[in-house]
Design a protein around this motif. Structure first.
Motif, PDB file in Angstrom:
ATOM      1  N   CYS A 198      -7.402  -3.991 -38.174  1.00  0.00           N
ATOM      2  CA  CYS A 198      -5.823  -4.007 -37.630  1.00  0.00           C
ATOM      3  C   CYS A 198      -5.278  -3.106 -36.829  1.00  0.00           C
ATOM      4  O   CYS A 198      -5.303  -1.956 -37.324  1.00  0.00           O
ATOM      5  CB  CYS A 198      -5.023  -4.460 -38.583  1.00  0.00           C
ATOM      6  SG  CYS A 198      -3.473  -4.750 -38.150  1.00  0.00           S
ATOM      7  N   CYS A 239      -4.946 -10.127 -39.495  1.00  0.00           N
ATOM      8  CA  CYS A 239      -4.391  -9.321 -40.580  1.00  0.00           C
ATOM      9  C   CYS A 239      -3.377 -10.101 -41.527  1.00  0.00           C
ATOM     10  O   CYS A 239      -2.474 -10.698 -41.015  1.00  0.00           O
ATOM     11  CB  CYS A 239      -3.656  -8.226 -39.956  1.00  0.00           C
ATOM     12  SG  CYS A 239      -3.074  -6.909 -41.385  1.00  0.00           S
ATOM     13  N   GLU A 287      -2.214  -2.755 -35.784  1.00  0.00           N
ATOM     14  CA  GLU A 287      -1.160  -2.480 -36.080  1.00  0.00           C
ATOM     15  C   GLU A 287      -0.939  -1.519 -37.497  1.00  0.00           C
ATOM     16  O   GLU A 287      -0.581  -0.531 -37.422  1.00  0.00           O
ATOM     17  CB  GLU A 287      -0.134  -3.811 -36.509  1.00  0.00           C
ATOM     18  CG  GLU A 287      -0.045  -4.730 -35.475  1.00  0.00           C
ATOM     19  CD  GLU A 287       0.844  -4.140 -34.139  1.00  0.00           C
ATOM     20  OE1 GLU A 287       1.938  -3.358 -34.644  1.00  0.00           O
ATOM     21  OE2 GLU A 287       0.632  -4.335 -33.143  1.00  0.00           O
ATOM     22  N   CYS A 288      -1.644  -1.735 -38.526  1.00  0.00           N
ATOM     23  CA  CYS A 288      -1.457  -1.260 -39.828  1.00  0.00           C
ATOM     24  C   CYS A 288      -2.747  -0.607 -40.073  1.00  0.00           C
ATOM     25  O   CYS A 288      -2.637   0.278 -41.189  1.00  0.00           O
ATOM     26  CB  CYS A 288      -1.177  -2.036 -40.941  1.00  0.00           C
ATOM     27  SG  CYS A 288      -2.338  -3.291 -41.506  1.00  0.00           S
ATOM     28  N   LYS A 330      -1.087  -8.936 -43.232  1.00  0.00           N
ATOM     29  CA  LYS A 330       0.205  -8.414 -43.234  1.00  0.00           C
ATOM     30  C   LYS A 330       0.852  -8.728 -41.898  1.00  0.00           C
ATOM     31  O   LYS A 330       2.307  -8.953 -41.804  1.00  0.00           O
ATOM     32  CB  LYS A 330       0.237  -6.977 -43.702  1.00  0.00           C
ATOM     33  CG  LYS A 330      -0.641  -6.645 -44.887  1.00  0.00           C
ATOM     34  CD  LYS A 330      -0.645  -4.991 -44.966  1.00  0.00           C
ATOM     35  CE  LYS A 330      -1.588  -4.617 -46.175  1.00  0.00           C
ATOM     36  NZ  LYS A 330      -1.873  -3.196 -46.031  1.00  0.00           N
ATOM     37  N   CYS A 331       0.160  -8.442 -40.766  1.00  0.00           N
ATOM     38  CA  CYS A 331       0.963  -8.156 -39.571  1.00  0.00           C
ATOM     39  C   CYS A 331       0.650  -9.593 -38.678  1.00  0.00           C
ATOM     40  O   CYS A 331       1.369  -9.818 -37.732  1.00  0.00           O
ATOM     41  CB  CYS A 331       0.217  -7.065 -38.670  1.00  0.00           C
ATOM     42  SG  CYS A 331       0.027  -5.429 -39.662  1.00  0.00           S
TER      43      CYS A 331
HETATM   44 ZN   LIG Z   1      -2.158  -5.263 -40.098  1.00  0.00          ZN
END
Ligand SMILES: [Zn+2]
Length: 56
Positions: free
Chosen positions: A11, A36, A13-14, A38-39
């Motif tokens: 990912c 992802c 982002e994270c 989460k994102c």
């Molecule tokens: Zn993520």
């Protein structure tokens, strides 16, 4: 027959990542694109070759 090498989905982002190991020569579309949890963004595919070198 071409053997599929394992690869990493990461990912952007994270930084979360997971290893994908294709089980056969048939490419499963669900293994090619992953998001992802989460994102909710698409994860980037990376080669595992560098990781194998580190594990040596
Ligand atoms: Zn993520």
């Amino acid at each position: 027959m071409i053997k599929q090498n394992p690869f990493i989905l990461r990912c952007p982002e994270c930084g979360d990542s997971k290893i994908v190991r294709p089980k056969s020569d048939v490419i499963n579309p669900t293994e090619m694109v992953s998001f992802c949890s989460k994102c909710k963004v698409s994860m980037k595919r990376e080669s595992l070759s560098g990781l194998f070198k580190l594990l040596g």
